[in-house]
Design a protein around this motif. Structure first.
Motif, PDB file in Angstrom:
ATOM      1  N   LYS A   1       9.682   2.719   3.391  1.00  0.00           N
ATOM      2  CA  LYS A   1      10.437   3.998   2.471  1.00  0.00           C
ATOM      3  C   LYS A   1       9.649   4.998   2.048  1.00  0.00           C
ATOM      4  CE  LYS A   1      10.908   1.628  -1.975  1.00  0.00           C
ATOM      5  NZ  LYS A   1      10.591   0.281  -1.852  1.00  0.00           N
ATOM      6  N   HIS A   2       8.071   4.546   2.172  1.00  0.00           N
ATOM      7  CA  HIS A   2       6.998   5.549   1.619  1.00  0.00           C
ATOM      8  C   HIS A   2       6.509   6.448   2.746  1.00  0.00           C
ATOM      9  CE1 HIS A   2       6.772   3.085  -2.042  1.00  0.00           C
ATOM     10  NE2 HIS A   2       6.806   2.148  -1.340  1.00  0.00           N
ATOM     11  N   TYR A   3       7.094   6.248   3.952  1.00  0.00           N
ATOM     12  CA  TYR A   3       6.609   6.959   5.082  1.00  0.00           C
ATOM     13  C   TYR A   3       7.425   8.137   5.447  1.00  0.00           C
ATOM     14  CZ  TYR A   3       3.300   3.368   5.320  1.00  0.00           C
ATOM     15  OH  TYR A   3       2.266   2.397   5.063  1.00  0.00           O
ATOM     16  N   SER A   4       7.007   9.300   5.835  1.00  0.00           N
ATOM     17  CA  SER A   4       8.075  10.297   6.291  1.00  0.00           C
ATOM     18  C   SER A   4       8.225  10.269   7.864  1.00  0.00           C
ATOM     19  CB  SER A   4       7.169  11.507   5.892  1.00  0.00           C
ATOM     20  OG  SER A   4       6.039  11.902   6.405  1.00  0.00           O
ATOM     21  N   LEU A   5       7.026   9.708   8.526  1.00  0.00           N
ATOM     22  CA  LEU A   5       7.162   9.369   9.756  1.00  0.00           C
ATOM     23  C   LEU A   5       6.507   8.383  10.385  1.00  0.00           C
ATOM     24  CD1 LEU A   5       6.784  12.044  13.005  1.00  0.00           C
ATOM     25  CD2 LEU A   5       5.302  10.039  12.648  1.00  0.00           C
ATOM     26  N   VAL A   6       7.225   7.393  11.369  1.00  0.00           N
ATOM     27  CA  VAL A   6       6.568   6.235  11.831  1.00  0.00           C
ATOM     28  C   VAL A   6       6.574   6.372  13.406  1.00  0.00           C
ATOM     29  CG1 VAL A   6       6.817   3.775  12.027  1.00  0.00           C
ATOM     30  CG2 VAL A   6       7.303   4.851   9.989  1.00  0.00           C
ATOM     31  N   PHE A   7       5.269   6.090  13.985  1.00  0.00           N
ATOM     32  CA  PHE A   7       5.236   6.176  15.245  1.00  0.00           C
ATOM     33  C   PHE A   7       5.054   4.759  15.781  1.00  0.00           C
ATOM     34  CE2 PHE A   7       1.807   6.244  18.465  1.00  0.00           C
ATOM     35  CZ  PHE A   7       2.513   6.709  19.572  1.00  0.00           C
ATOM     36  N   ASP A   8       5.289   4.406  17.091  1.00  0.00           N
ATOM     37  CA  ASP A   8       4.954   3.310  17.625  1.00  0.00           C
ATOM     38  C   ASP A   8       4.575   3.407  19.149  1.00  0.00           C
ATOM     39  OD1 ASP A   8       4.669   0.515  18.208  1.00  0.00           O
ATOM     40  OD2 ASP A   8       6.630  -0.180  17.077  1.00  0.00           O
ATOM     41  N   ALA A   9       3.439   2.867  19.145  1.00  0.00           N
ATOM     42  CA  ALA A   9       2.661   3.171  20.668  1.00  0.00           C
ATOM     43  C   ALA A   9       3.481   2.356  21.605  1.00  0.00           C
ATOM     44  CB  ALA A   9       1.266   2.819  20.529  1.00  0.00           C
ATOM     45  N   VAL A  10       4.128   1.229  21.262  1.00  0.00           N
ATOM     46  CA  VAL A  10       4.801   0.191  22.004  1.00  0.00           C
ATOM     47  C   VAL A  10       6.040   1.023  22.812  1.00  0.00           C
ATOM     48  CG1 VAL A  10       6.261  -1.636  22.221  1.00  0.00           C
ATOM     49  CG2 VAL A  10       4.294  -1.787  21.063  1.00  0.00           C
TER      50      VAL A  10
ATOM     51  N   PHE B   1       0.697  -1.263   0.168  1.00  0.00           N
ATOM     52  CA  PHE B   1      -0.251   0.066   0.044  1.00  0.00           C
ATOM     53  C   PHE B   1       0.894   1.073  -0.114  1.00  0.00           C
ATOM     54  CE2 PHE B   1      -2.317   3.451   2.339  1.00  0.00           C
ATOM     55  CZ  PHE B   1      -3.391   3.399   1.510  1.00  0.00           C
ATOM     56  N   HIS B   2       0.873   1.980  -1.283  1.00  0.00           N
ATOM     57  CA  HIS B   2       1.577   3.305  -1.196  1.00  0.00           C
ATOM     58  C   HIS B   2       1.063   4.319  -2.309  1.00  0.00           C
ATOM     59  CE1 HIS B   2       4.380   1.260  -4.437  1.00  0.00           C
ATOM     60  NE2 HIS B   2       4.119   0.336  -3.466  1.00  0.00           N
ATOM     61  N   PRO B   3      -0.211   4.512  -2.088  1.00  0.00           N
ATOM     62  CA  PRO B   3      -0.913   5.573  -2.985  1.00  0.00           C
ATOM     63  C   PRO B   3       0.086   6.943  -3.234  1.00  0.00           C
ATOM     64  CG  PRO B   3      -1.870   5.774  -1.093  1.00  0.00           C
ATOM     65  CD  PRO B   3      -1.007   4.382  -0.828  1.00  0.00           C
ATOM     66  N   GLU B   4       0.935   7.220  -2.275  1.00  0.00           N
ATOM     67  CA  GLU B   4       1.581   8.493  -2.232  1.00  0.00           C
ATOM     68  C   GLU B   4       3.113   8.035  -1.236  1.00  0.00           C
ATOM     69  OE1 GLU B   4       0.026  11.675   0.539  1.00  0.00           O
ATOM     70  OE2 GLU B   4      -1.069  11.493  -1.125  1.00  0.00           O
TER      71      GLU B   4
END
Length: 512
Positions: free
Chosen positions: A449-458, A418-421
């Motif tokens: 690589k398609h994400y500018s920011l990744v957050f993890d609640a763990v 999934f990477h529409p943008e």
């Protein structure tokens, strides 16, 4: 009964010399007395060793010679075992522990011979369950009728609500009672002794070296739970979850309570059924709760009143008992902590300029998980103008949440392609990657690589595999500690009515 519960350190060793070393260490740790577990000695000469132990103990002594049939190590002759306990009493032991099964015989044999300052503890251990209040009450009366100075009942927690029955016994008894509930679900029985009138609790010198399941260390009792500050009027707060042992909340709140002299204690509640929990601990003594996986949605159903935002999200993570009528009020502080942390990550600042709008506006915001935290983040991201996509193991649950927040749904397996943008935002709200399963990740590295920011609640570990691989793929990463701190500020203020000590929160979590 007693408002100052003693801390007793169980001393188990192969030799008497090792016992003396451990007794000295117990005093250094802050124990009030030591339990000498004679049944653990590999070499034992009673006539020589018992006086030696008593003479060399820096603390009052409790002698226990536990037989195999009551959960101990001793397998020899019963007559000889009781002779040793009588010897300890004659030579100056402060307490002797005898099992209910032999108590009548033992106490009859010492009539008129018991020194004034020696107290007899008569004990009963149940390694399967915790009986009803009526049965516990009858057991306490039966123990008392032997002539015991102190009643000791140890049971096993099948459920956290079992402990409430033991609190009832210790709080209402007219004689000194040691009432302990073994196992992780019974931990609160060991911490809240001074609130509910327990005579003593057991704390170990070292983690894991326990004489019964679920014993905390003396260090945790004193430093983590502020044991010496707990009184009958202390308010109880806690975290409800399953699992719950990893939580940093007790550390954070107890240190903060202590820093301002707030009369509260924060404990872990390992809860299986939320409704049973709230029905059992209904008194306003249990004043407020943090709620974590997997109970955030079920807890909402237990509330008398729910904040409109929490109602929209369909989950609560903060519950307050209103003091005047005991009504349970539910709030959601998750989304504030998480969304603020993500905005700060994108702008590289701690101050998002409200006038310029949110940096989330117009971005695709992918939320992994459709539980309580997933709902909170989806709701918060939509409020900030993001285009929300829910990815979940079961597509139906993703679809359900997407319909509620006005977003799209995909299954977890579709997420990889999934990477529409590019420059999307990813937020993991599941327990995937949490200790102990630190090698797991919800998304393969190449898809990050398609994400500018990744957050993890763990937040245990602080840097999960997902975050490590996201950073390697060039994304900004935000860990669950930021969400934890953000939501904790508001919970602290609801618990105490005081402003959150934000610098102290960061300092505590930085050190641990």
């Amino acid at each position: 009964m007693n408002s100052l519960t003693l801390i007793c350190a169980p001393v188990m060793a192969d030799t008497v010399q090792q016992m003396v070393t451990l007794m000295i260490k117990s005093k250094e740790c802050g124990a009030d007395l030591v339990e000498i577990r004679l049944d653990h000695l590999k070499l034992f000469n009673p006539l020589q060793d018992v006086p030696f132990i008593i003479n060399n103990s820096p603390l009052p002594t409790l002698f226990t010679y536990r037989p195999k049939w009551e959960g101990g190590e001793y397998e020899g002759d019963e007559g000889k075992r009781l002779d040793v306990l009588r010897l300890a009493m004659e030579r100056g032991a402060d307490y002797i522990d005898v099992e209910l099964q032999v108590a009548d015989e033992f106490i009859n044999s010492i009539t008129g011979k018991k020194p004034e300052n020696c107290k007899i503890i008569v004990s009963s251990h149940n390694y399967q369950s915790t009986p009803s209040v009526e049965d516990l009450g009858n057991l306490a009366v039966r123990i008392q009728s032997t002539g015991a100075d102190i009643v000791k009942i140890a049971t096993t927690a099948v459920d956290v609500t079992d402990v409430a029955r033991m609190f009832h016994i210790t709080a209402s008894s007219q004689v000194p009672v040691i009432g302990l509930v073994m196992g992780e679900r019974g931990l609160i029985s060991r911490i809240l002794g001074s609130k509910f009138g327990g005579y003593l609790t057991f704390g170990t010198i070292e983690p894991g070296k326990v004489s019964a399941p679920g014993q905390p260390t003396i260090k945790d009792l004193l430093d983590l739970y502020n044991f010496r500050h707990i009184r009958p009027d202390t308010k109880v707060f806690g975290i409800i979850g399953k699992p719950v042992g990893h939580s940093k909340s007790p550390l954070l709140y107890n240190q903060s309570f202590k820093s301002v002299g707030f009369n509260g204690v924060f404990v872990p509640f390992l809860v299986d059924n939320v409704r049973n929990f709230f029905e059992t601990y209904s008194s306003t003594d249990f004043a407020g709760f943090s709620c974590t996986i997997p109970h955030k949605e079920a807890a909402l159903q237990c509330c008398d009143e729910v904040d409109p935002v929490a109602k929209s999200i369909g989950a609560v993570n903060c519950l307050i008992k209103r003091p005047n009528d005991g009504k349970l009020l539910g709030y959601n502080t998750d989304y504030i902590g998480a969304i603020t942390a993500i905005e700060n990550g994108l702008t590289g600042t701690n101050f998002t300029d409200v006038r310029s709008g949110s940096p989330l506006a117009g971005k695709i915001f992918v939320v992994i998980g459709a539980g309580g935290a997933g709902k909170a983040l989806a709701y918060g991201a939509r409020e900030k103008g993001a285009r929300v996509v829910i990815a979940n193991r079961t597509y139906d649950r993703a679809r359900e949440l997407a319909n509620v927040v006005g977003g799209d749904a995909i299954s977890l397996s579709e997420l990889e392609s999934f990477h529409p943008e590019d420059s999307m935002i990813l937020a993991n709200t599941t327990a995937i990657g949490m200790h102990p399963k630190v090698d797991e990740t919800p998304v393969p590295k190449h898809a990050l690589k398609h994400y500018s920011l990744v957050f993890d609640a763990v937040y245990t570990p602080k840097i999960t595999r997902l975050l490590r691989e996201a950073e390697e793929a060039g994304a900004i990463i935000v860990n669950g500690l930021e969400m934890f701190i953000g939501q904790a500020y508001e919970q602290y203020e609801r618990f105490t009515g005081l402003p959150a000590p934000k610098e102290l929160f960061r300092k505590i979590l930085g050190e641990h």
